[in-house]
Motif scaffolding. Sequence first.
Motif, PDB file in Angstrom:
ATOM      1  N   LEU A  67       0.843  -1.201   0.000  1.00  0.00           N
ATOM      2  CA  LEU A  67       0.000   0.000   0.000  1.00  0.00           C
ATOM      3  C   LEU A  67       0.869   1.238   0.000  1.00  0.00           C
ATOM      4  O   LEU A  67       1.883   1.311   0.705  1.00  0.00           O
ATOM      5  N   THR A  68       0.473   2.197  -0.804  1.00  0.00           N
ATOM      6  CA  THR A  68       1.124   3.496  -0.735  1.00  0.00           C
ATOM      7  C   THR A  68       0.139   4.552  -1.226  1.00  0.00           C
ATOM      8  O   THR A  68      -0.987   4.222  -1.588  1.00  0.00           O
ATOM      9  N   GLY A  69       0.557   5.804  -1.202  1.00  0.00           N
ATOM     10  CA  GLY A  69      -0.374   6.844  -1.620  1.00  0.00           C
ATOM     11  C   GLY A  69       0.316   8.165  -1.857  1.00  0.00           C
ATOM     12  O   GLY A  69       1.502   8.329  -1.558  1.00  0.00           O
ATOM     13  N   ASP A  70      -0.437   9.072  -2.420  1.00  0.00           N
ATOM     14  CA  ASP A  70       0.064  10.426  -2.651  1.00  0.00           C
ATOM     15  C   ASP A  70      -1.050  11.408  -2.370  1.00  0.00           C
ATOM     16  O   ASP A  70      -2.221  11.110  -2.596  1.00  0.00           O
ATOM     17  N   ARG A  71      -0.646  12.595  -1.930  1.00  0.00           N
ATOM     18  CA  ARG A  71      -1.647  13.649  -1.745  1.00  0.00           C
ATOM     19  C   ARG A  71      -1.960  14.294  -3.094  1.00  0.00           C
ATOM     20  O   ARG A  71      -1.035  14.686  -3.796  1.00  0.00           O
ATOM     21  N   PRO A  72      -3.226  14.440  -3.415  1.00  0.00           N
ATOM     22  CA  PRO A  72      -3.542  15.055  -4.701  1.00  0.00           C
ATOM     23  C   PRO A  72      -3.523  16.585  -4.616  1.00  0.00           C
ATOM     24  O   PRO A  72      -4.562  17.237  -4.626  1.00  0.00           O
ATOM     25  N   ILE A  79      -3.067   1.601  -4.175  1.00  0.00           N
ATOM     26  CA  ILE A  79      -2.501   2.959  -4.224  1.00  0.00           C
ATOM     27  C   ILE A  79      -3.627   3.929  -3.895  1.00  0.00           C
ATOM     28  O   ILE A  79      -4.661   3.953  -4.562  1.00  0.00           O
ATOM     29  N   MET A  80      -3.404   4.678  -2.834  1.00  0.00           N
ATOM     30  CA  MET A  80      -4.458   5.543  -2.330  1.00  0.00           C
ATOM     31  C   MET A  80      -4.202   7.004  -2.726  1.00  0.00           C
ATOM     32  O   MET A  80      -3.105   7.519  -2.512  1.00  0.00           O
ATOM     33  N   ILE A  81      -5.206   7.619  -3.282  1.00  0.00           N
ATOM     34  CA  ILE A  81      -5.113   9.061  -3.547  1.00  0.00           C
ATOM     35  C   ILE A  81      -5.599   9.744  -2.276  1.00  0.00           C
ATOM     36  O   ILE A  81      -6.782   9.701  -1.930  1.00  0.00           O
ATOM     37  N   SER A 119      -3.380   9.149  11.004  1.00  0.00           N
ATOM     38  CA  SER A 119      -4.309   8.734   9.953  1.00  0.00           C
ATOM     39  C   SER A 119      -3.570   7.910   8.899  1.00  0.00           C
ATOM     40  O   SER A 119      -4.124   6.983   8.312  1.00  0.00           O
ATOM     41  N   GLN A 120      -2.301   8.211   8.705  1.00  0.00           N
ATOM     42  CA  GLN A 120      -1.517   7.421   7.749  1.00  0.00           C
ATOM     43  C   GLN A 120      -1.311   5.995   8.271  1.00  0.00           C
ATOM     44  O   GLN A 120      -1.299   5.035   7.503  1.00  0.00           O
ATOM     45  N   ALA A 121      -1.178   5.869   9.581  1.00  0.00           N
ATOM     46  CA  ALA A 121      -1.068   4.525  10.175  1.00  0.00           C
ATOM     47  C   ALA A 121      -2.355   3.756   9.909  1.00  0.00           C
ATOM     48  O   ALA A 121      -2.331   2.554   9.609  1.00  0.00           O
ATOM     49  N   ALA A 122      -3.478   4.455   9.987  1.00  0.00           N
ATOM     50  CA  ALA A 122      -4.766   3.793   9.702  1.00  0.00           C
ATOM     51  C   ALA A 122      -4.803   3.320   8.255  1.00  0.00           C
ATOM     52  O   ALA A 122      -5.230   2.193   7.965  1.00  0.00           O
ATOM     53  N   ASP A 123      -4.326   4.158   7.337  1.00  0.00           N
ATOM     54  CA  ASP A 123      -4.298   3.759   5.917  1.00  0.00           C
ATOM     55  C   ASP A 123      -3.507   2.465   5.758  1.00  0.00           C
ATOM     56  O   ASP A 123      -3.920   1.542   5.050  1.00  0.00           O
ATOM     57  N   ILE A 124      -2.362   2.445   6.406  1.00  0.00           N
ATOM     58  CA  ILE A 124      -1.449   1.312   6.228  1.00  0.00           C
ATOM     59  C   ILE A 124      -2.022   0.046   6.875  1.00  0.00           C
ATOM     60  O   ILE A 124      -2.030  -1.028   6.291  1.00  0.00           O
ATOM     61  N   ILE A 170       4.261  -4.041   2.867  1.00  0.00           N
ATOM     62  CA  ILE A 170       5.280  -3.233   2.190  1.00  0.00           C
ATOM     63  C   ILE A 170       4.678  -1.886   1.800  1.00  0.00           C
ATOM     64  O   ILE A 170       3.588  -1.825   1.234  1.00  0.00           O
ATOM     65  N   VAL A 171       5.415  -0.816   2.132  1.00  0.00           N
ATOM     66  CA  VAL A 171       4.946   0.531   1.821  1.00  0.00           C
ATOM     67  C   VAL A 171       6.029   1.254   1.001  1.00  0.00           C
ATOM     68  O   VAL A 171       7.012   1.723   1.567  1.00  0.00           O
ATOM     69  N   PRO A 172       5.867   1.311  -0.313  1.00  0.00           N
ATOM     70  CA  PRO A 172       6.880   1.994  -1.124  1.00  0.00           C
ATOM     71  C   PRO A 172       6.725   3.516  -0.994  1.00  0.00           C
ATOM     72  O   PRO A 172       5.707   4.065  -1.385  1.00  0.00           O
ATOM     73  N   VAL A 173       7.727   4.140  -0.409  1.00  0.00           N
ATOM     74  CA  VAL A 173       7.630   5.588  -0.149  1.00  0.00           C
ATOM     75  C   VAL A 173       8.989   6.258  -0.306  1.00  0.00           C
ATOM     76  O   VAL A 173      10.017   5.595  -0.415  1.00  0.00           O
ATOM     77  N   GLY A 174       8.960   7.573  -0.258  1.00  0.00           N
ATOM     78  CA  GLY A 174      10.198   8.351  -0.202  1.00  0.00           C
ATOM     79  C   GLY A 174      10.706   8.360   1.233  1.00  0.00           C
ATOM     80  O   GLY A 174       9.967   8.048   2.181  1.00  0.00           O
TER      81      GLY A 174
HETATM   82  N1  TRP Z   1       2.027  11.071   3.228  1.00  0.00           N
HETATM   83  C1  TRP Z   1       2.082  10.584   1.874  1.00  0.00           C
HETATM   84  C2  TRP Z   1       2.611  11.720   0.998  1.00  0.00           C
HETATM   85  O1  TRP Z   1       2.607  12.849   1.412  1.00  0.00           O
HETATM   86  C3  TRP Z   1       0.731  10.143   1.349  1.00  0.00           C
HETATM   87  C4  TRP Z   1       0.137   8.987   2.107  1.00  0.00           C
HETATM   88  C5  TRP Z   1      -1.036   8.997   2.785  1.00  0.00           C
HETATM   89  C6  TRP Z   1       0.674   7.669   2.235  1.00  0.00           C
HETATM   90  N2  TRP Z   1      -1.279   7.802   3.331  1.00  0.00           N
HETATM   91  C7  TRP Z   1      -0.269   6.947   3.027  1.00  0.00           C
HETATM   92  C8  TRP Z   1       1.835   7.053   1.781  1.00  0.00           C
HETATM   93  C9  TRP Z   1      -0.036   5.626   3.374  1.00  0.00           C
HETATM   94  C10 TRP Z   1       2.043   5.715   2.137  1.00  0.00           C
HETATM   95  C11 TRP Z   1       1.112   5.007   2.939  1.00  0.00           C
HETATM   96  O2  TRP Z   1       2.993  11.475  -0.116  1.00  0.00           O
END
Ligand code: TRP
Length: 376
Positions: free
Chosen positions: A6-11, A41-43, A136-141, A148-152
């Motif tokens: 799981l991963t995501g980006d802020r729109p 992948i969460m927006i 809230s990001q912990a909740a997403d994950i 696995i969380v692919p992130v910067g």
């Molecule tokens: N914080 C991440 C960003 O700014 C976006 C994000 C939100 C995220 N929830 C997430 C990334 C969960 C990984 C897992 O890009």
Amino acid sequence: MKDIILTGDRPTGNLHLGHYVGSVKNRIKIQNTVDYDKFYIMIADTQALTDNHDNVSKVRNNIIQVAIDYISAGIDPSKVNIFIQSMVPELAEITTYFMNLVTVSRLQRNPTIKEELKQRNFEKSLPIGFLNYPVSQAADILAFGSTIVPVGEDQLPMIEQTREIINSFNYTYSPKEKIFNEPKAYLSEEKICQRLPGLDGKLKMSKSAGNAIYLCDDSKTVKEKIMSAYTDPNHIKVSDPGQIEGNVVFSYLDAFCQDEHFEKYLPEFSSLDDLKNHYRMGGVGDVKVKNFLYQIIEELLTPMRVRREECLRNIDKIYQMLFDNSKKVSKEARKTLEKMKTAMGLNYKQIFTASEDEKNYEINKNKKNIIKAKTF
Ligand code: TRP
């Protein structure tokens, strides 16, 4: 057990090259090589509102932009669930329970939050929602059992916070069955990809700093941006010795250049080290290096532009896909939420609707439950 990703980006804007090398490239690699169980992948529109609460239309309009960026970059919607955070209300509910497990001072010590507070002038007047976004990001994950969380690199503190929340939840509520998986970050191997500098060489590439090359930029814009990139201010004449450190064009080459690019576009040099050595000694002009970089970036972006055109013809389908996925993943998050509520003793519905036999069983099993059952 196969991995759940799981991963995501802020729109808040289009994706740029920093996003690409920092995370999107890894997602595509995982999508195409790993035998995973699920990939989300969460927006992150809800998270984007934590510092854009008064600019909802910006966030809303960028949802489709980011979705198109993903698909253009090579994310395959048939293999990955792309969804919209605010359409999964379970995430907000899970966040609420997690909020009791984290202190304000812990959040204030989060190094990414600390830096972002400064950038946003939130030091004097700090919105609770913003401070809380790691929770809230912990909740997403955790809602989806991600492993696995692919992130910067800047997101590492969020993963750390997530692990602390698991420990605290398990310690406090002792769930009988395992609810959460331990997530691991998946970072780009090369340091330069973890934090790609902006065209100005000062900060990391970002929309707010206005120093980004976007995946959706056309050739002309890319060329103009690369030609304006910060190099070595003392490298004035071609014959002058040049500096590599802090030279953005070389940072980008570190991130994007492969040996085969030399054969194709700059055969007079054999490798990036070779080019760097000559640049250091003097005799290699900035324009030559910039043109080389331009060709490499164009090679990356050209197929994305073709896919983007295709996406633009199918916008309705993309919206439908986002809505359908959000509904689907909402059900999955609900399962986690229900398990949490059971562990916490908030499973009122189960207790209310339990048959008399079950109630008696509960009563005999645990005296505390008698009180609970009677109170209802
Ligand atoms: N914080 C991440 C960003 O700014 C976006 C994000 C939100 C995220 N929830 C997430 C990334 C969960 C990984 C897992 O890009």
